[in-house]
Design an enzyme around this catalytic site. Sequence first.
Site, PDB file in Angstrom:
ATOM      1  CG  ASN A   9      -2.659   7.018 -18.407  1.00 63.02           C
ATOM      2  OD1 ASN A   9      -3.627   7.758 -18.219  1.00 63.02           O
ATOM      3  ND2 ASN A   9      -2.593   5.790 -17.902  1.00 63.02           N
ATOM      4  CG  HIS A  99      -3.328   1.560 -17.345  1.00 62.89           C
ATOM      5  ND1 HIS A  99      -3.130   1.377 -15.998  1.00 62.89           N
ATOM      6  CD2 HIS A  99      -2.296   2.309 -17.789  1.00 62.89           C
ATOM      7  CE1 HIS A  99      -2.013   2.010 -15.643  1.00 62.89           C
ATOM      8  NE2 HIS A  99      -1.485   2.574 -16.714  1.00 62.89           N
ATOM      9  CD  GLU A 101      -2.949   3.056 -12.674  1.00 63.46           C
ATOM     10  OE1 GLU A 101      -3.685   3.899 -13.218  1.00 63.46           O
ATOM     11  OE2 GLU A 101      -1.747   3.269 -12.415  1.00 63.46           O
TER      12      GLU A 101
HETATM   13  C1  PEP Z   1       1.349   4.186 -16.563  1.00 60.65           C
HETATM   14  O1  PEP Z   1       0.529   4.467 -15.721  1.00 60.65           O
HETATM   15  O2  PEP Z   1       0.987   3.736 -17.663  1.00 60.65           O
HETATM   16  C2  PEP Z   1       2.754   4.390 -16.240  1.00 60.65           C
HETATM   17  C3  PEP Z   1       3.648   3.837 -17.006  1.00 60.65           C
HETATM   18  O3  PEP Z   1       3.026   5.151 -15.135  1.00 60.65           O
HETATM   19  P1  PEP Z   1       4.490   5.655 -14.680  1.00 60.65           P
HETATM   20  O4  PEP Z   1       5.176   6.241 -15.860  1.00 60.65           O
HETATM   21  O5  PEP Z   1       4.211   6.686 -13.619  1.00 60.65           O
HETATM   22  O6  PEP Z   1       5.215   4.469 -14.142  1.00 60.65           O
END
Ligand code: PEP
Length: 252
Positions: A9, A99, A101
């Site tokens: 992602n 997600h 976020e």
């Molecule tokens: C994500 O945003 O889904 C994620 C897992 O980010 P990271 O691998 O940077 O922790």
Amino acid sequence: MRKRLIAGNWKLNGDWSLCQQFIAAFAAEKPAKQQADVDVIVCPPAVYLARFAELIQSESSLLQLGAQDVSTEKQGAYTGEIAATMLSELAVGYGIAGHSERRHRFAETDQQVVNKMLNLFAANVTPIVCVGEPIEQREAGKAEDFIESQLIPVATALAEQGLNGRPMAIAYEPIWAVGTGKSATPEQAQSMHAYIRSVIARFIDTDELRVIYGGSVTPDNATALMAMPDIDGALIGGASLDPKQFVALANV
Ligand code: PEP
């Protein structure tokens, strides 16, 4: 035996040059794993999907495309939104819904996550539905309760809409591990993945359900995570922006 799913992602990162670098890296490194072993998905910003799809097809790359998000709506006066049917027209095979976020920065509700998932199913795009607890819930010993509360609306919709057996994935992404460099231990992740499977199993069959882990996954910690019986792959943020690291993750 569930097929592994490795999804990257990019979030609001990358550019057209990075899309080309990914195609080149997968062509040059010749991953040992093949499409029969693993689904390798890259989720760039939506504006790159169409050109990326053309490049993937012309290069017969191991890469498949996913979308980072999708509209809760099907069509109409929703400025800026992208419908699931539009994604499937571009040969986008996967779509992320919920997600952390999106849930936190954009106040997305459980119902909106369910609507996104159902729109993806209706357009034959495989949903990757994310769940994950904040650090406060984990420290209070309430991580499972929190995850269950996110799963119940999803599982209820799956049962009510007759979606038993349709391909999908749940991504367990503890919020305290996302983008922090502090991954869950393989044991912590395994325990939650088994719990997730048990909750969903109250509603539908879970033999084919892929439960993938996300949260600071790198080529260094991926092998131990992926060795766990209920960890069927990974959703990767930061490390998915580096073509070499992503090839290595596809090969784990
Ligand atoms: C994500 O945003 O889904 C994620 C897992 O980010 P990271 O691998 O940077 O922790």
